[in-house]
Design a protein around this motif. Structure first.
Motif, PDB file in Angstrom:
ATOM      1  N   LEU A 177     -31.370   5.181  16.526  1.00  0.00           N
ATOM      2  CA  LEU A 177     -30.678   5.189  15.238  1.00  0.00           C
ATOM      3  C   LEU A 177     -30.642   6.590  14.639  1.00  0.00           C
ATOM      4  N   GLU A 178     -31.755   7.304  14.761  1.00  0.00           N
ATOM      5  CA  GLU A 178     -31.816   8.657  14.201  1.00  0.00           C
ATOM      6  C   GLU A 178     -30.893   9.609  14.953  1.00  0.00           C
ATOM      7  N   LEU A 179     -30.757   9.390  16.253  1.00  0.00           N
ATOM      8  CA  LEU A 179     -29.888  10.243  17.060  1.00  0.00           C
ATOM      9  C   LEU A 179     -28.406   9.923  16.871  1.00  0.00           C
ATOM     10  N   ILE A 180     -28.078   8.638  16.690  1.00  0.00           N
ATOM     11  CA  ILE A 180     -26.672   8.233  16.645  1.00  0.00           C
ATOM     12  C   ILE A 180     -26.166   8.052  15.216  1.00  0.00           C
ATOM     13  N   TYR A 181     -26.988   7.434  14.375  1.00  0.00           N
ATOM     14  CA  TYR A 181     -26.530   7.058  13.032  1.00  0.00           C
ATOM     15  C   TYR A 181     -27.322   7.759  11.926  1.00  0.00           C
ATOM     16  N   LYS A 182     -27.667   8.969  12.143  1.00  0.00           N
ATOM     17  CA  LYS A 182     -28.463   9.711  11.158  1.00  0.00           C
ATOM     18  C   LYS A 182     -27.790   9.678   9.780  1.00  0.00           C
ATOM     19  N   ASP A 183     -28.569   9.308   8.770  1.00  0.00           N
ATOM     20  CA  ASP A 183     -28.134   9.284   7.360  1.00  0.00           C
ATOM     21  C   ASP A 183     -27.181   8.144   7.017  1.00  0.00           C
ATOM     22  N   VAL A 184     -26.801   7.299   7.980  1.00  0.00           N
ATOM     23  CA  VAL A 184     -25.906   6.181   7.640  1.00  0.00           C
ATOM     24  C   VAL A 184     -26.524   4.840   8.051  1.00  0.00           C
ATOM     25  N   TYR A 185     -27.839   4.800   8.172  1.00  0.00           N
ATOM     26  CA  TYR A 185     -28.499   3.546   8.511  1.00  0.00           C
ATOM     27  C   TYR A 185     -29.739   3.350   7.636  1.00  0.00           C
ATOM     28  N   GLU A 186     -30.177   2.115   7.587  1.00  0.00           N
ATOM     29  CA  GLU A 186     -31.419   1.777   6.890  1.00  0.00           C
ATOM     30  C   GLU A 186     -32.176   0.782   7.749  1.00  0.00           C
ATOM     31  N   LEU A 187     -33.424   1.076   8.037  1.00  0.00           N
ATOM     32  CA  LEU A 187     -34.261   0.192   8.849  1.00  0.00           C
ATOM     33  C   LEU A 187     -35.554  -0.087   8.095  1.00  0.00           C
ATOM     34  N   ARG A 188     -35.793  -1.363   7.844  1.00  0.00           N
ATOM     35  CA  ARG A 188     -37.021  -1.761   7.147  1.00  0.00           C
ATOM     36  C   ARG A 188     -37.769  -2.787   7.978  1.00  0.00           C
ATOM     37  N   ILE A 189     -39.083  -2.655   7.996  1.00  0.00           N
ATOM     38  CA  ILE A 189     -39.943  -3.605   8.711  1.00  0.00           C
ATOM     39  C   ILE A 189     -40.993  -4.114   7.736  1.00  0.00           C
ATOM     40  N   ASP A 190     -40.979  -5.426   7.485  1.00  0.00           N
ATOM     41  CA  ASP A 190     -41.938  -6.048   6.565  1.00  0.00           C
ATOM     42  C   ASP A 190     -42.886  -6.933   7.361  1.00  0.00           C
ATOM     43  N   LYS A 191     -44.169  -6.715   7.159  1.00  0.00           N
ATOM     44  CA  LYS A 191     -45.190  -7.489   7.870  1.00  0.00           C
ATOM     45  C   LYS A 191     -46.051  -8.232   6.851  1.00  0.00           C
ATOM     46  N   ASN A 192     -45.516  -9.331   6.338  1.00  0.00           N
ATOM     47  CA  ASN A 192     -46.263 -10.155   5.401  1.00  0.00           C
ATOM     48  C   ASN A 192     -46.627 -11.468   6.083  1.00  0.00           C
ATOM     49  N   ASP A 193     -46.207 -12.578   5.540  1.00  0.00           N
ATOM     50  CA  ASP A 193     -46.467 -13.860   6.216  1.00  0.00           C
ATOM     51  C   ASP A 193     -45.668 -13.966   7.512  1.00  0.00           C
ATOM     52  N   THR A 194     -44.490 -13.358   7.519  1.00  0.00           N
ATOM     53  CA  THR A 194     -43.668 -13.310   8.728  1.00  0.00           C
ATOM     54  C   THR A 194     -43.341 -11.851   9.042  1.00  0.00           C
ATOM     55  N   PHE A 195     -42.906 -11.626  10.271  1.00  0.00           N
ATOM     56  CA  PHE A 195     -42.481 -10.280  10.679  1.00  0.00           C
ATOM     57  C   PHE A 195     -40.974 -10.210  10.498  1.00  0.00           C
ATOM     58  N   LYS A 196     -40.534  -9.330   9.625  1.00  0.00           N
ATOM     59  CA  LYS A 196     -39.119  -9.275   9.279  1.00  0.00           C
ATOM     60  C   LYS A 196     -38.578  -7.876   9.484  1.00  0.00           C
ATOM     61  N   VAL A 197     -37.462  -7.781  10.234  1.00  0.00           N
ATOM     62  CA  VAL A 197     -36.811  -6.507  10.481  1.00  0.00           C
ATOM     63  C   VAL A 197     -35.408  -6.558   9.857  1.00  0.00           C
ATOM     64  N   TYR A 198     -35.126  -5.563   9.048  1.00  0.00           N
ATOM     65  CA  TYR A 198     -33.810  -5.464   8.380  1.00  0.00           C
ATOM     66  C   TYR A 198     -33.129  -4.169   8.804  1.00  0.00           C
ATOM     67  N   LEU A 199     -31.927  -4.310   9.355  1.00  0.00           N
ATOM     68  CA  LEU A 199     -31.146  -3.135   9.753  1.00  0.00           C
ATOM     69  C   LEU A 199     -29.795  -3.157   9.045  1.00  0.00           C
ATOM     70  N   LYS A 200     -29.444  -2.020   8.468  1.00  0.00           N
ATOM     71  CA  LYS A 200     -28.142  -1.877   7.814  1.00  0.00           C
ATOM     72  C   LYS A 200     -27.451  -0.646   8.380  1.00  0.00           C
ATOM     73  N   LEU A 201     -26.196  -0.835   8.821  1.00  0.00           N
ATOM     74  CA  LEU A 201     -25.406   0.272   9.373  1.00  0.00           C
ATOM     75  C   LEU A 201     -24.109   0.393   8.600  1.00  0.00           C
ATOM     76  N   ASN A 202     -23.754   1.634   8.279  1.00  0.00           N
ATOM     77  CA  ASN A 202     -22.465   1.894   7.651  1.00  0.00           C
ATOM     78  C   ASN A 202     -21.511   2.441   8.703  1.00  0.00           C
ATOM     79  N   PHE A 203     -20.404   1.770   8.928  1.00  0.00           N
ATOM     80  CA  PHE A 203     -19.447   2.197   9.942  1.00  0.00           C
ATOM     81  C   PHE A 203     -18.594   3.353   9.424  1.00  0.00           C
TER      82      PHE A 203
END
Length: 276
Positions: free
Chosen positions: A250-276
Motif C-alpha cells: 500500500l505504501e509503495l502503490i497507494y502512498k497518501d491515498v489509503y487508510e489502513l486500521r487494525i483494531d484488536k479488541n473483542d474481535t480482530f478487525k481490519v479496515y482498508l480505505k482506498l481512494n481511486f
C-alpha cells in the motif's frame, strides 16, 4: 575553446571521479592565471604588469570556465538523478514482485486442499470447484502480473475464494460476505484485498464468525474484515507477516491515498480505505 573543452572533457571528469576537489581548485586557478598571461602578452601585447593584466583580462578566462563548468556539473547532476530514479523504480518493482510472490502460494494451496478433501467426500462437486480454481489460477499467474487490473476481475477472484472457504469451513465457521459495488469501472492493484480476507480465515478460531464487507462508491473502496481470534497468537510473526506485507504494498502503490486500521479488541478487525 581549448581551455573549456580541456576542462570539461579531461580535468573535471578526472578530479571529480578521484574526489580531489582542492587539487582541482588549484589547477583551475593556475589555468586561469596562465591563460590570462598568454592572452595579455601574446595576443593583446599590452605590456602591462602581471597584476594589471590580471585585473583587466582575468574575467575573459574565468567567465567561460565557470559557466561551462557549471553546465557540466548540472548535466552530471541530472544524469545522476535519472540514474537514482531508475534504481529506485527497479527496487520498488522488485519489492512488489517479492511481496506478491508471498501471496500466491497461500491462496492456491488453500484451494487445492479444499478440492482434495471434496474429491474424497463429495466427488460430484469437484468439477465445478476445478473450474473455479482454473479461474483463480489464471488470475494469480497471469492477470496479477499487471500493475493494475479491473476491479471486476479482482472481485470475481475474491468471490471464488470465498466460495472455496464456505465449502472448506462448512459447519465450522459462519461466513458473512457483503458487497456494495455501484460501478466496476475502476482499476486496482492485483491481490491486494485477498491478503486481508485470507488473514481473517487463516487466523479465526473454530466455530466463529468471519465477516467481510466490500463497498465501492464515490471513487472510494472500503474493505472491512472482522473475525474472532486467539489473543495469545496475535503477536506472533506468522500472524502479522501478511498484514505487514500488505502495508508495504500500500505504501509503495497507494502512498497518501489509503487508510489502513487494525483494531484488536473483542474481535480482530481490519479496515482498508482506498481512494481511486
Amino acid at each position: 575553446m581549448i581551455i573549456v573543452y580541456g576542462n570539461n572533457l579531461l580535468l573535471l571528469p578526472f578530479f571529480v571521479k578521484k574526489r580531489m576537489y582542492m587539487l582541482y581548485t588549484f589547477v583551475f586557478a593556475a589555468i586561469s592565471f596562465l591563460a590570462t598571461q598568454l592572452y595579455c602578452y601574446t595576443f593583446a601585447k599590452c605590456g602591462c604588469t602581471i597584476f594589471k593584466c590580471l585585473s583587466d583580462y582575468l574575467w575573459q578566462s574565468l567567465v567561460p570556465l565557470i559557466f561551462f563548468s557549471f553546465i557540466w556539473v548540472l548535466y552530471r547532476f541530472i544524469d545522476k538523478e535519472n540514474e537514482v530514479e531508475a534504481i529506485k523504480k527497479e527496487h520498488v518493482e522488485m519489492e512488489l514482485k517479492f511481496l506478491k510472490s508471498q501471496i500466491n502460494p497461500h491462496v492456491l494451496f488453500n484451494n487445492l486442499n479444499t478440492i482434495y478433501s471434496y474429491s474424497l467426500e463429495k466427488p460430484n462437486e469437484v468439477p465445478e470447484m476445478i473450474l473455479m480454481l482454473s479461474d483463480n489460477l489464471k488470475h494469480v499467474l497471469y492477470e496479477s502480473n499487471s500493475k493494475t487490473i479491473s476491479l471486476e476481475k479482482e472481485i470475481q477472484f475474491i468471490d471464488n475464494y470465498i466460495k472455496f472457504q464456505k465449502i472448506r469451513t462448512e459447519g465450522v465457521k459462519q461466513i458473512h460476505y457483503k458487497k456494495e459495488i455501484a460501478v466496476n469501472k475502476y482499476q486496482i492493484a492485483p491481490l491486494l484485498l485477498i491478503t486481508i480476507i485470507e488473514n481473517a480465515f487463516k487466523h479465526s478460531t473454530l466455530h466463529s464468525d468471519v465477516s467481510i464487507s466490500i463497498k465501492v462508491a464515490n471513487d472510494t473502496l472500503e474493505c472491512i474484515c472482522e473475525n474472532n481470534y486467539d489473543k495469545e497468537k496475535v503477536s506472533t510473526t506468522d500472524f502479522r507477516i501478511g498484514l505487514q506485507n500488505l502495508e508495504k504494498r500500500l505504501e509503495l502503490i497507494y502512498k497518501d491515498v489509503y487508510e489502513l486500521r487494525i483494531d484488536k479488541n473483542d474481535t480482530f478487525k481490519v479496515y482498508l480505505k482506498l481512494n481511486f
